[in-house]
Motif scaffolding. Sequence first.
Motif, short mmCIF file in Angstrom:
data_model
loop_
_atom_site.label_atom_id
_atom_site.label_comp_id
_atom_site.label_asym_id
_atom_site.label_seq_id
_atom_site.Cartn_x
_atom_site.Cartn_y
_atom_site.Cartn_z
N ARG A 111 0.69 -1.23 -0.02
CA ARG A 111 -0.01 0.01 -0.05
C ARG A 111 0.89 1.20 0.01
O ARG A 111 0.60 2.13 -0.67
N LYS A 112 1.97 1.25 0.76
CA LYS A 112 2.77 2.34 0.91
C LYS A 112 3.33 2.67 -0.73
O LYS A 112 3.58 3.79 -0.98
N LYS A 113 3.88 1.41 -1.17
CA LYS A 113 4.37 1.54 -2.59
C LYS A 113 3.35 2.35 -3.48
O LYS A 113 3.78 3.07 -4.24
N TYR A 114 2.03 1.87 -3.51
CA TYR A 114 1.10 2.38 -4.38
C TYR A 114 1.19 3.84 -4.20
O TYR A 114 0.95 4.67 -4.97
N ARG A 115 1.07 4.46 -3.03
CA ARG A 115 0.91 5.67 -2.74
C ARG A 115 2.14 6.32 -3.12
O ARG A 115 2.20 7.52 -3.79
N THR A 117 4.26 5.68 -5.53
CA THR A 117 4.47 5.92 -6.93
C THR A 117 3.27 6.23 -7.72
O THR A 117 3.19 6.20 -8.85
N GLY A 118 2.33 6.90 -6.83
CA GLY A 118 1.12 7.67 -7.48
C GLY A 118 0.17 6.32 -8.25
O GLY A 118 -0.42 6.78 -9.05
N GLY A 119 0.36 5.12 -7.83
CA GLY A 119 -0.52 3.97 -8.28
C GLY A 119 0.04 3.37 -9.35
O GLY A 119 -0.60 2.42 -9.98
N THR A 120 1.27 3.36 -9.62
CA THR A 120 1.99 2.68 -10.74
C THR A 120 2.57 1.60 -10.10
O THR A 120 2.98 0.60 -10.98
N SER A 121 2.76 1.22 -8.85
CA SER A 121 3.41 -0.06 -8.50
C SER A 121 2.59 -0.15 -7.22
O SER A 121 1.94 0.50 -6.68
N GLY A 122 2.93 -1.27 -6.70
CA GLY A 122 2.30 -1.61 -5.36
C GLY A 122 0.77 -2.15 -5.56
O GLY A 122 0.39 -2.73 -6.51
N ALA A 123 -0.18 -2.07 -4.16
CA ALA A 123 -1.17 -2.19 -4.39
C ALA A 123 -2.31 -1.51 -3.70
O ALA A 123 -1.82 -1.26 -2.48
N PHE A 124 -3.36 -1.14 -3.63
CA PHE A 124 -4.19 -0.23 -3.27
C PHE A 124 -5.03 -1.17 -2.02
O PHE A 124 -6.09 -1.63 -2.39
N VAL A 125 -4.23 -1.54 -1.36
CA VAL A 125 -4.98 -2.54 -0.10
C VAL A 125 -5.81 -1.40 0.69
O VAL A 125 -5.27 -0.68 1.39
N VAL A 126 -7.09 -2.11 1.09
CA VAL A 126 -7.95 -1.22 1.63
C VAL A 126 -8.23 -1.81 3.12
O VAL A 126 -8.87 -1.31 4.02
N ALA A 127 -8.10 -3.55 3.06
CA ALA A 127 -8.42 -4.03 4.11
C ALA A 127 -7.35 -5.26 4.17
O ALA A 127 -7.09 -5.87 3.37
#
Length: 311
Positions: A111-115, A117-127
């Motif tokens: 989730r940190k990586k998503y933030r 990189t502006g959403g280009t990497s990682g994952a938008f984990v919400v739960a």
Amino acid sequence: IVVAILDDGFQTDHPDLAANVWVNHEEIPGDGIDNDNNNYTDDYKGMNITTGDDAHPIRKHGTQVAGVIGARGNNGIGVTGVNWRVKLMLISGGNFESELIEAYDYALAMRKKYRETGGTSGAFVVATNLSGGLDFAKPEDHPLWCDMYNKLGQEGILSVTAAPNESISVDEEGDMPTRCTSSYMIAVTNVDLSDVLLENAGFAAVSIDIGATGHGTINIAHNNQYVEFTGTSAAAPHVTGTIALMYSTPCSTFLRNIDTNPAGVALMVKDIILSTGTDNASLEGVTLTGKRLQADAALLETITECGNEDR
């Protein structure tokens, strides 16, 4: 929208699950290289914390939990999860507390990586979902474990945990992780098809937040099966799935602070789930809210500030 599931193992190619399994597209499967530089090798379809790759053992329990949250909908087969389409980050292992903390940290790092990189990497984990734990354990003996829920929450991730499958007061007898006091955790107990608290389900006026239907759930299972799934392990992922469903709301106003205040949005989601639950006499006085999850009401609450054009 990604949900991280911490469990014993999963059938990743189950025909009613495979299409919703999260894939780390920056990782090349099976090449023995950490392609995305996240300190994990071959974490293509999630992570097996014990083995250090994505070779998940095929287990009934984890497969069923994943099915409640996101068995593929509208595909003409089997059953449907709370979400028709969602990405399920599968994390197996966690047989020891240190591995469990590492599993949570994996979801947090993505989730940190998503933030970052502006959403280009990682994952938008919400739960995250953990349908397991340690009966009779005390949070003062597990401070690092409890602190993970605050760390996840600060990044915008809510964590859902299951009450024990024993008729005990968690407040009096202890339990991990439901006794952790993080504001970013939702502890769930189990009601049956008659909407009554199960006799063998844990309870607590302070530590257990809400009930959800668990007993009587018909769901996927390993080896391409469909069977009944019972216990608090089935109740908790109904709440986890609802969190993901709320993030899919068509109302942009609801998520307007997701970039600037992800922790605040997470707390708002939690508050909506708890406040929109249906009053339940069997949960009154033995849970914090005295309510049972009402997923449709929670989703509708996310669009109350929107005009008709956003519905």
